[in-house]
Design an enzyme around this catalytic site. Structure first.
Site, PDB file in Angstrom:
ATOM      1  N   ASP A 164      -1.835  20.331  33.197  1.00 52.25           N
ATOM      2  CA  ASP A 164      -0.801  19.361  32.799  1.00 52.25           C
ATOM      3  C   ASP A 164      -1.482  18.263  31.974  1.00 52.25           C
ATOM      4  OD1 ASP A 164       1.778  18.059  32.738  1.00 52.25           O
ATOM      5  OD2 ASP A 164       1.091  16.686  34.275  1.00 52.25           O
ATOM      6  N   SER A 165      -0.668  17.407  31.371  1.00 51.76           N
ATOM      7  CA  SER A 165      -1.237  16.282  30.629  1.00 51.76           C
ATOM      8  C   SER A 165      -1.806  15.232  31.591  1.00 51.76           C
ATOM      9  CB  SER A 165      -0.153  15.641  29.758  1.00 51.76           C
ATOM     10  OG  SER A 165       0.923  15.222  30.573  1.00 51.76           O
ATOM     11  N   CYS A 182       3.207  21.922  32.714  1.00 50.86           N
ATOM     12  CA  CYS A 182       3.655  20.817  31.858  1.00 50.86           C
ATOM     13  C   CYS A 182       4.819  21.367  31.053  1.00 50.86           C
ATOM     14  CB  CYS A 182       2.512  20.398  30.927  1.00 50.86           C
ATOM     15  SG  CYS A 182       3.002  19.189  29.685  1.00 50.86           S
ATOM     16  N   CYS A 193      10.422  17.550  33.569  1.00 51.05           N
ATOM     17  CA  CYS A 193       9.063  17.061  33.341  1.00 51.05           C
ATOM     18  C   CYS A 193       8.425  17.027  34.715  1.00 51.05           C
ATOM     19  CB  CYS A 193       9.102  15.663  32.722  1.00 51.05           C
ATOM     20  SG  CYS A 193       7.491  14.847  32.677  1.00 51.05           S
ATOM     21  N   HIS A 252       6.321  15.229  35.978  1.00 51.94           N
ATOM     22  CA  HIS A 252       6.138  13.896  36.563  1.00 51.94           C
ATOM     23  C   HIS A 252       7.386  13.432  37.313  1.00 51.94           C
ATOM     24  CE1 HIS A 252       2.680  13.666  33.853  1.00 51.94           C
ATOM     25  NE2 HIS A 252       2.308  12.546  34.447  1.00 51.94           N
TER      26      HIS A 252
HETATM   27  N1  DGL Z   1       4.265  16.227  32.770  1.00 53.63           N
HETATM   28  C1  DGL Z   1       4.526  16.612  31.431  1.00 53.63           C
HETATM   29  C2  DGL Z   1       5.765  17.486  31.337  1.00 53.63           C
HETATM   30  O1  DGL Z   1       6.094  18.170  32.273  1.00 53.63           O
HETATM   31  C3  DGL Z   1       4.550  15.603  30.338  1.00 53.63           C
HETATM   32  C4  DGL Z   1       4.186  14.198  30.532  1.00 53.63           C
HETATM   33  C5  DGL Z   1       3.656  13.621  29.227  1.00 53.63           C
HETATM   34  O2  DGL Z   1       2.462  13.803  29.001  1.00 53.63           O
HETATM   35  O3  DGL Z   1       4.430  13.047  28.441  1.00 53.63           O
HETATM   36  O4  DGL Z   1       6.417  17.523  30.314  1.00 53.63           O
END
Ligand code: DGL
Length: 265
Positions: A11-12, A74, A184, A186
């Protein structure tokens, strides 16, 4: 047949730990190498070309760790880079968008809401994945870019997060949609603030458990299930001390130490 090599998860930042957590519950005998590209976060505000370049670099690094499968935990990278990753990598690659769409269609009988990063919403990947399963589905989408830094700050249910959620999600409250895809990785960390903003009639769809199920099926199908003691190796590309505090809020007391790695080397 078994295969003791680890599964790579990428993931990021820390968002993909929500997927890692579901994977560890479903597959306790597997070893996982998690890479959070914290030096380049956020991915969600960057172009598809840049995200694809970052994702390829991260995937190549994990391939060097001798992984048997890659989970792209991600949504932004799954939405922009999955076909390229599948083409370039020698091992099976699993994204989170199609499992998320499948979970949403399973839960919903009316209009479906989607919240995600700007990149994921603009890609149209979820909209296509949902309509492939239910051609007449209505999908209302909204990018919520401030959710990512709030999650990375550990402000999962902070008053500021609640206020931001109320502003972003006002169009989804009051039964306008019956389910809301947390598009997302997050966003499940902010579940209580999001649930409070949309109200009780909206089912929040988190793809983590569906992804874990898909990974289990694929490992079985390929004959590469692990049968060991399990374990997690956590790698980040920046700020390991800061990230360790947030990782412990997600993975609990058993969070292993974080190792700093340099993808530009
Ligand atoms: N967690 C990532 C996603 O599922 C992206 C968060 C980001 O780096 O903007 O898209």
């Amino acid at each position: 047949m078994t295969d003791s090599r680890p599964i790579g998860v990428f993931d990021s930042g820390i968002g993909g730990l929500t997927v890692l957590s579901a994977l560890c519950c479903r597959l306790p005998e597997e070893r996982f190498v998690y890479l959070g590209d914290t030096a380049r976060l956020p991915y969600g505000t960057k172009s598809a070309e840049t995200v694809t370049r970052y994702a390829l670099r991260a995937a190549a690094f994990l391939a060097g760790e001798d992984i048997k499968m890659l989970v792209v935990a991600c949504n932004t990278a799954s939405a922009s880079a999955l076909p390229t990753l599948e083409r370039e990598l020698p091992m099976p690659v699993i994204g989170v968008v199609t499992p998320g769409a499948r979970a949403a269609v399973r839960w919903s009988s009316g209009p479906i809401g989607l919240i995600a990063t700007e990149g994921t919403v603009a890609s149209g990947a979820y909209q296509r994945a949902v309509r492939a399963l239910r051609p007449d589905a209505q999908v209302r989408s909204r990018a919520c870019p401030l959710f990512v830094p709030l999650a990375e700050e550990g402000w999962f249910d902070h008053p500021v997060t609640r206020q931001v959620a109320e502003i972003y999600l006002q169009d989804f409250a009051g039964g306008v949609v019956d389910s809301l895809i947390l598009g997302c990785t997050h966003y499940p960390l902010l579940r209580s603030a999001i649930a409070a903003a949309v109200g009780p009639g909206v089912h929040l769809v988190d793809s983590a458990t569906v992804v874990a199920e898909e990974v289990a099926e694929r490992l079985t199908g390929e004959g590469i299930l692990g049968r060991g003691e399990g374990g997690i190796h956590l790698l980040v590309t920046d700020a390991p001390t800061r990230i360790a505090r947030i990782a412990a809020m997600i993975l609990g007391d058993d969070t292993p130490p974080l190792q700093l790695v340099d993808l530009s080397a």
